[in-house]
Design an enzyme around this catalytic site. Structure first.
Site, mmCIF file in Angstrom:
data_model
loop_
_atom_site.group_PDB
_atom_site.id
_atom_site.type_symbol
_atom_site.label_atom_id
_atom_site.label_comp_id
_atom_site.label_asym_id
_atom_site.label_seq_id
_atom_site.Cartn_x
_atom_site.Cartn_y
_atom_site.Cartn_z
ATOM 1 N N SER A 41 0.825 -1.198 0.000
ATOM 2 C CA SER A 41 0.000 0.000 0.000
ATOM 3 C C SER A 41 0.872 1.265 0.000
ATOM 4 C CB SER A 41 -0.965 -0.032 1.190
ATOM 5 O OG SER A 41 -1.936 0.974 1.073
ATOM 6 N N ASP A 53 -9.707 -4.649 -5.148
ATOM 7 C CA ASP A 53 -9.045 -3.505 -4.530
ATOM 8 C C ASP A 53 -9.341 -2.241 -5.323
ATOM 9 O OD1 ASP A 53 -7.358 -1.767 -3.201
ATOM 10 O OD2 ASP A 53 -5.499 -2.772 -3.794
#
Length: 336
Positions: free
Chosen positions: A182, A278
């Protein structure tokens, strides 16, 4: 070093204090300057020989000013392996630049598993977080940590550095990797770009970079991110309020016209991991395609796990797909 999660008593002490700003559900900033983090997993101490993986870990200080710390991980080595040099991974944790830590239970557990499977030495960097330390502080800390690791190369005079036997005795400086999840994957990209322009101590080169669910954004919408655009823009403006170009700053949007060419990535191998569900998925795919078209001379791989969401390998460890992705990352790191 106190790495315990804030106690309920400490959280209750904030009741009645005047709030200056907040970014829910992540952080709240009070008028007296204190910051309350509302999300993130609890902190855990390092351990010698984790009962599940056999991995040992310890905490060290890289720099006192600014304060940069790290958690080191070493796999269990058989006596016959004691003199074998193994790859080094400098890892940057996720958390939207605002939460989580190298000492968080979820990242500690994930790295225990990855280090065990890949047989690597890992250095998980505890970089400074906004809003106390707005970006680009985290980028600078992570570059400094990579330089610190490089200083243990035999090609560099590290006589002034502290002794670090796990790196000195076991680290293979011909196989140095960087990576993250991330926001940490965003940091890894920016560190790789910097390594393409600036030298590391001892002439150390980054062999590979792994970017798992990379935190990239921009003003151009994609099919998977429109519903969360406001939140991501709010987070970026909160963590880097003075970023030139705002959400199209090259550090968050490496595909913007003003961004340096991806041909300048300072590594030889690149693994980009995305998850089907995602909201960052499309950005990661676009990025990997752009690297291929850039003229970069390295080897880029894209892997996608179907039916999963952001950072699932961190948040839901032990599941079939989490194990599958961790093995994919381990294979990338141990590939000859």
């Amino acid at each position: 070093m106190d790495i315990s999660k804030p106690s309920q008593k400490k959280m209750e002490s904030n009741i009645g204090k005047e709030v200056v700003t907040e970014l829910l559900p992540l952080v709240r900033v009070y008028k007296d300057g204190s910051v309350e983090r509302l999300s993130g997993s609890p902190f855990v101490p390092p351990s010698m020989e984790d009962p599940e993986t056999g991995v040992s870990s310890k905490d060290i200080t890289i720099s006192s000013n600014p304060l940069i710390r790290a958690r080191l991980f070493l796999p269990k080595l058989e006596e016959s392996e004691s003199n074998i040099k193994i790859p080094i991974l400098v890892y940057y944790h996720g958390g939207g630049f605002l939460i989580e830590s190298a000492f968080s239970a979820d990242h500690h557990r994930f790295l225990n598993s990855l280090v065990s499977q890949a047989k690597i030495v890992a250095v998980s960097v505890e970089y400074r977080l906004p809003p106390e330390n707005p970006l680009p502080a985290a980028y600078e800390d992570c570059w400094a940590a990579l330089q610190w690791v490089s200083s243990f190369s035999s090609k560099y005079d590290n006589s002034a550095a502290i002794d670090e036997p796990w790196l000195n005795n076991h680290g293979d400086f011909e196989r140095v990797f960087i990576g993250g999840d991330s926001a940490g994957a965003n940091i890894a990209h920016n560190i790789a770009m910097r390594a393409g322009k600036e030298n590391l101590h001892g002439g150390v080169k980054i062999l590979g970079a792994l970017l798992t669910h990379p935190y990239f954004w921009g003003s151009k919408p994609s099919a998977s991110d429109q519903s969360i655009d406001y939140l991501v823009c709010s987070v970026w403006n909160f963590v880097y309020p003075n970023a030139p170009g705002g959400i199209d700053n090259p550090m968050i949007n490496p595909l913007v016209d003003e961004a340096p060419s991806l041909e300048g990535l300072g590594c030889c191998r690149l693994l980009v991991s995305v998850a089907e569900c995602d909201w960052l998925r499309d950005r990661g795919v676009w990025y990997s395609e752009a690297v291929k078209k850039s003229g970069w001379k390295g080897e880029v791989e894209l892997t996608e796990i179907e039916g999963e969401d952001h950072a699932f390998q961190i948040l839901r460890p032990g599941t079939k797909n989490a194990n599958r992705l961790t093995k994919r990352l381990a294979d990338f790191l141990s590939k000859k």
